[in-house]
Write a protein that holds these residues in place. Structure first.
Motif, PDB file in Angstrom:
ATOM      1  N   LEU A   1       0.827  -1.195   0.000  1.00  0.00           N
ATOM      2  CA  LEU A   1       0.000   0.000   0.000  1.00  0.00           C
ATOM      3  C   LEU A   1       0.868   1.254   0.000  1.00  0.00           C
ATOM      4  CD1 LEU A   1      -2.834   1.154   0.124  1.00  0.00           C
ATOM      5  CD2 LEU A   1      -2.734   0.973   2.604  1.00  0.00           C
ATOM      6  N   GLY A   2       1.957   1.247   0.762  1.00  0.00           N
ATOM      7  CA  GLY A   2       2.863   2.388   0.800  1.00  0.00           C
ATOM      8  C   GLY A   2       3.530   2.622  -0.548  1.00  0.00           C
ATOM      9  N   LEU A   3       3.848   1.542  -1.253  1.00  0.00           N
ATOM     10  CA  LEU A   3       4.456   1.668  -2.573  1.00  0.00           C
ATOM     11  C   LEU A   3       3.463   2.277  -3.556  1.00  0.00           C
ATOM     12  CD1 LEU A   3       6.928   1.165  -4.323  1.00  0.00           C
ATOM     13  CD2 LEU A   3       6.043  -1.116  -4.779  1.00  0.00           C
ATOM     14  N   LYS A   4       2.188   1.875  -3.464  1.00  0.00           N
ATOM     15  CA  LYS A   4       1.157   2.453  -4.340  1.00  0.00           C
ATOM     16  C   LYS A   4       1.012   3.946  -4.094  1.00  0.00           C
ATOM     17  CE  LYS A   4      -2.038  -1.307  -5.298  1.00  0.00           C
ATOM     18  NZ  LYS A   4      -3.399  -1.802  -5.074  1.00  0.00           N
ATOM     19  N   ARG A   5       0.980   4.325  -2.819  1.00  0.00           N
ATOM     20  CA  ARG A   5       0.862   5.747  -2.480  1.00  0.00           C
ATOM     21  C   ARG A   5       2.062   6.529  -3.007  1.00  0.00           C
ATOM     22  NH1 ARG A   5      -0.354   5.576   3.725  1.00  0.00           N
ATOM     23  NH2 ARG A   5      -1.955   4.008   3.640  1.00  0.00           N
ATOM     24  N   PHE A   6       3.237   5.958  -2.865  1.00  0.00           N
ATOM     25  CA  PHE A   6       4.441   6.642  -3.341  1.00  0.00           C
ATOM     26  C   PHE A   6       4.388   6.841  -4.850  1.00  0.00           C
ATOM     27  CE2 PHE A   6       8.667   6.307  -5.256  1.00  0.00           C
ATOM     28  CZ  PHE A   6       9.228   7.460  -4.749  1.00  0.00           C
TER      29      PHE A   6
ATOM     30  N   LYS B   1       3.844  10.370  -9.488  1.00  0.00           N
ATOM     31  CA  LYS B   1       3.218  10.755 -10.758  1.00  0.00           C
ATOM     32  C   LYS B   1       2.621  12.157 -10.665  1.00  0.00           C
ATOM     33  CE  LYS B   1       1.876   6.123 -12.317  1.00  0.00           C
ATOM     34  NZ  LYS B   1       0.718   5.248 -12.573  1.00  0.00           N
ATOM     35  N   GLU B   2       1.961  12.444  -9.561  1.00  0.00           N
ATOM     36  CA  GLU B   2       1.360  13.763  -9.370  1.00  0.00           C
ATOM     37  C   GLU B   2       2.427  14.857  -9.360  1.00  0.00           C
ATOM     38  OE1 GLU B   2      -1.017  16.059  -5.835  1.00  0.00           O
ATOM     39  OE2 GLU B   2      -1.245  13.885  -5.999  1.00  0.00           O
ATOM     40  N   GLU B   3       3.556  14.597  -8.713  1.00  0.00           N
ATOM     41  CA  GLU B   3       4.632  15.576  -8.669  1.00  0.00           C
ATOM     42  C   GLU B   3       5.227  15.818 -10.063  1.00  0.00           C
ATOM     43  OE1 GLU B   3       5.947  17.560  -6.233  1.00  0.00           O
ATOM     44  OE2 GLU B   3       4.205  16.936  -5.082  1.00  0.00           O
ATOM     45  N   ILE B   4       5.392  14.757 -10.826  1.00  0.00           N
ATOM     46  CA  ILE B   4       5.927  14.913 -12.196  1.00  0.00           C
ATOM     47  C   ILE B   4       4.962  15.740 -13.040  1.00  0.00           C
ATOM     48  CG2 ILE B   4       6.524  13.658 -14.317  1.00  0.00           C
ATOM     49  CD1 ILE B   4       8.642  13.427 -12.146  1.00  0.00           C
ATOM     50  N   LYS B   5       3.661  15.464 -12.932  1.00  0.00           N
ATOM     51  CA  LYS B   5       2.662  16.241 -13.693  1.00  0.00           C
ATOM     52  C   LYS B   5       2.712  17.711 -13.295  1.00  0.00           C
ATOM     53  CE  LYS B   5      -0.638  12.490 -14.316  1.00  0.00           C
ATOM     54  NZ  LYS B   5      -1.966  11.973 -13.921  1.00  0.00           N
ATOM     55  N   ASP B   6       2.804  17.975 -11.979  1.00  0.00           N
ATOM     56  CA  ASP B   6       2.866  19.361 -11.515  1.00  0.00           C
ATOM     57  C   ASP B   6       4.117  20.070 -12.010  1.00  0.00           C
ATOM     58  OD1 ASP B   6       0.475  19.044 -10.227  1.00  0.00           O
ATOM     59  OD2 ASP B   6       1.342  18.854  -8.206  1.00  0.00           O
ATOM     60  N   GLN B   7       5.229  19.368 -12.056  1.00  0.00           N
ATOM     61  CA  GLN B   7       6.463  19.988 -12.531  1.00  0.00           C
ATOM     62  C   GLN B   7       6.384  20.282 -14.025  1.00  0.00           C
ATOM     63  OE1 GLN B   7       9.904  17.738 -11.387  1.00  0.00           O
ATOM     64  NE2 GLN B   7       9.523  18.022  -9.200  1.00  0.00           N
TER      65      GLN B   7
ATOM     66  N   LYS C   1       3.913  24.181 -11.953  1.00  0.00           N
ATOM     67  CA  LYS C   1       3.415  24.557 -10.623  1.00  0.00           C
ATOM     68  C   LYS C   1       4.564  24.465  -9.622  1.00  0.00           C
ATOM     69  CE  LYS C   1      -1.323  22.991 -11.267  1.00  0.00           C
ATOM     70  NZ  LYS C   1      -2.360  22.071 -10.781  1.00  0.00           N
ATOM     71  N   PRO C   2       4.479  25.235  -8.538  1.00  0.00           N
ATOM     72  CA  PRO C   2       5.537  25.152  -7.520  1.00  0.00           C
ATOM     73  C   PRO C   2       5.534  23.773  -6.843  1.00  0.00           C
ATOM     74  CG  PRO C   2       3.785  26.601  -6.786  1.00  0.00           C
ATOM     75  CD  PRO C   2       3.475  26.238  -8.210  1.00  0.00           C
ATOM     76  N   PRO C   3       6.712  23.250  -6.533  1.00  0.00           N
ATOM     77  CA  PRO C   3       6.803  21.897  -5.959  1.00  0.00           C
ATOM     78  C   PRO C   3       6.346  21.794  -4.510  1.00  0.00           C
ATOM     79  CG  PRO C   3       8.965  22.845  -6.090  1.00  0.00           C
ATOM     80  CD  PRO C   3       8.034  23.805  -6.763  1.00  0.00           C
ATOM     81  N   ASN C   4       6.350  22.882  -3.743  1.00  0.00           N
ATOM     82  CA  ASN C   4       6.031  22.819  -2.323  1.00  0.00           C
ATOM     83  C   ASN C   4       4.518  22.953  -2.139  1.00  0.00           C
ATOM     84  OD1 ASN C   4       6.046  22.795   0.402  1.00  0.00           O
ATOM     85  ND2 ASN C   4       7.312  24.618   0.656  1.00  0.00           N
ATOM     86  N   LYS C   5       3.872  21.908  -1.613  1.00  0.00           N
ATOM     87  CA  LYS C   5       2.419  21.938  -1.421  1.00  0.00           C
ATOM     88  C   LYS C   5       2.029  22.165   0.019  1.00  0.00           C
ATOM     89  CE  LYS C   5       1.290  18.976  -5.261  1.00  0.00           C
ATOM     90  NZ  LYS C   5       0.527  17.823  -5.700  1.00  0.00           N
ATOM     91  N   LEU C   6       2.940  22.631   0.842  1.00  0.00           N
ATOM     92  CA  LEU C   6       2.614  22.865   2.252  1.00  0.00           C
ATOM     93  C   LEU C   6       1.748  24.024   2.422  1.00  0.00           C
ATOM     94  CD1 LEU C   6       6.040  22.132   3.888  1.00  0.00           C
ATOM     95  CD2 LEU C   6       4.085  20.628   3.747  1.00  0.00           C
TER      96      LEU C   6
END
Length: 83
Positions: A58-63, A68-74, A78-83
């Motif tokens: 499950l952790g591997l799926k989440r990762f 994938k979401e981070e690559i799409k955002d880049q 979009k800025p990489p920091n989602k905090l």
């Protein structure tokens, strides 16, 4: 008499330094600290690592989803920091 005191003091310093460099001593102090905090604050003990091994799929799926979401955002710029 003074020399005996100086030799004993040097021996004490050497033994203390050796003890403080020992990883086993630090592990023991960490366990004692953890138990004191559990008793003082009523915190349940931390789960053992064996229970976490079953969630690796499950952790591997989440990762992978997050990656994938981070690559799409880049790619979108979009800025990489989602905090």
């Amino acid at each position: 008499m003074v020399w005996n005191f100086l030799l004993l003091r040097q021996l004490e310093v050497w033994l203390t330094t050796r003890l403080l460099r020992s990883p086993i001593f630090h592990q023991m102090v960490g366990r004692v600290h953890q138990r004191v905090q559990q008793v003082r604050h009523g915190i349940p003990p931390e789960p053992s690592r064996t229970r976490l091994d079953s969630d690796q799929g499950l952790g591997l799926k989440r990762f992978i989803e997050y990656f994938k979401e981070e690559i799409k955002d880049q790619l979108k710029g979009k800025p990489p920091n989602k905090l």
